[in-house]
Scaffold this active site. Sequence first.
Site, short mmCIF file in Angstrom:
data_model
loop_
_atom_site.label_atom_id
_atom_site.label_comp_id
_atom_site.label_asym_id
_atom_site.label_seq_id
_atom_site.Cartn_x
_atom_site.Cartn_y
_atom_site.Cartn_z
N LYS A 91 0.85 -1.19 0.00
CA LYS A 91 0.00 0.00 0.00
C LYS A 91 0.89 1.25 0.00
CE LYS A 91 -3.43 2.93 0.78
NZ LYS A 91 -4.32 3.29 -0.35
N SER A 101 -12.38 6.53 -2.49
CA SER A 101 -11.64 7.69 -2.02
C SER A 101 -11.09 7.34 -0.64
CB SER A 101 -12.52 8.93 -1.94
OG SER A 101 -11.73 10.03 -1.51
N LEU A 161 -5.46 7.36 1.48
CA LEU A 161 -4.12 6.91 1.89
C LEU A 161 -4.06 6.32 3.31
CD1 LEU A 161 -1.77 6.92 -0.02
CD2 LEU A 161 -1.32 9.28 0.57
N CYS A 205 -2.02 10.01 -6.58
CA CYS A 205 -3.16 9.77 -5.68
C CYS A 205 -4.23 10.84 -5.90
CB CYS A 205 -2.76 9.76 -4.22
SG CYS A 205 -4.21 9.55 -3.16
N ASN A 239 -7.07 11.22 -4.21
CA ASN A 239 -8.07 11.25 -3.14
C ASN A 239 -7.71 12.08 -1.93
OD1 ASN A 239 -9.53 9.54 -4.75
ND2 ASN A 239 -8.81 7.69 -3.73
N SER A 250 -6.16 5.01 -10.74
CA SER A 250 -7.60 5.13 -11.01
C SER A 250 -7.89 6.40 -11.81
CB SER A 250 -8.38 5.12 -9.69
OG SER A 250 -7.87 6.10 -8.83
N GLY A 310 -5.39 -1.66 -14.78
CA GLY A 310 -6.66 -1.04 -15.13
C GLY A 310 -7.58 -1.99 -15.85
C1 DHB Z 1 -5.14 6.29 -2.63
C2 DHB Z 1 -5.65 6.20 -3.90
C3 DHB Z 1 -4.79 6.18 -4.96
O1 DHB Z 1 -5.26 6.07 -6.23
C4 DHB Z 1 -3.43 6.27 -4.76
O2 DHB Z 1 -2.62 6.25 -5.80
C5 DHB Z 1 -2.93 6.36 -3.49
C6 DHB Z 1 -3.78 6.37 -2.42
C7 DHB Z 1 -6.04 6.33 -1.50
O3 DHB Z 1 -7.10 6.95 -1.60
O4 DHB Z 1 -5.70 5.72 -0.45
#
Ligand code: DHB
Length: 307
Positions: free
Chosen positions: A43, A68, A71, A126, A128, A191, A245
């Site tokens: 992650k 969403s 992180l 990211c 979100n 995403s 994807g």
């Molecule tokens: C998150 C979503 C993502 O697409 C990413 O690249 C990193 C973190 C998230 O919302 O945790």
Amino acid sequence: NLSVSWLGMKMSSPLFNASGVYCRTREELEQVRRSAAGAVVTKSCTLEPRAGNPEPRYRRTALGSINSMGLPNEGYRYYLDYAQAYDDAKPLFLSVSGMTLDDTLTILTELAALKLPCLPEVNLSCPNLPGKPQLGYDFAASAEALEAISRRYARPFGVKLPPYFDPAHFAAMAAVLNAFPLLRFVTCINSVGNGLVIDLDSESAVIKPKGGLGGLGGDYVLPTALANVREFAVLLADKHVIGCGGVKSGAEAFMHILAGATAVQVGTCLHEEGVSAFDRIEAELAAIMQAKGYQRLEDFRGRLKTL
Ligand code: DHB
């Protein structure tokens, strides 16, 4: 034979998890490690642990998923500890997504000091974090980040890119990326950011953060992912492209590799199905190859026909 050798690593299968899915905790990472996946990615981590955005923050839809998450992660030391204890021939990637460039540099500096056989996938995408634009959509800021990373981290690394939607943007980002010889791979795509899924009955957004806006995955994003894999595979001639994807069966995995992907990540489908998805998709990919008379992935990788 579905094996892939790249950057001195050997993967028994081209498939692995997309960062974010089955990789927040040690238990999840171990499930991927023990599965038929060809590699493991963690992650995206930050300096400090994070709880992430308020729930609900992930929803399945008929055509894929919206999330969403914000992180949520255990903090980078947790993943470095996991990497230090890691003892498996299956390659391990560390996804890094500092809240600031300095944070990312701190994490990469510690990774370098440990001299682990663990490649970073630096997240430029990211979507979100409220108030934080995706770095990959700012070409000058991306170049500055890659310059700083190259100064501080004198080892091979990769980046996770957001989807691009215009040939001028493919060319501009490729020109940035091609200036960095230690940048050895790009993962396309993160995403598709800031979609809005609406539930007709309740007339409501389906996730709570950002008024319902979230990153799309699954069927929605397959053609966008394939376009990004294809264009970057052509424009980044001496780098690897990892496809991500819309992979939910052997067919989409085959398409990503045909478009030029060295390996292929599975996100939404893995989230919905669990790690047995790797066995199923690998068997389906092998069956497609057999029916077409291909023995190895190199027999068709990048050989997309155009009309
Ligand atoms: C998150 C979503 C993502 O697409 C990413 O690249 C990193 C973190 C998230 O919302 O945790």
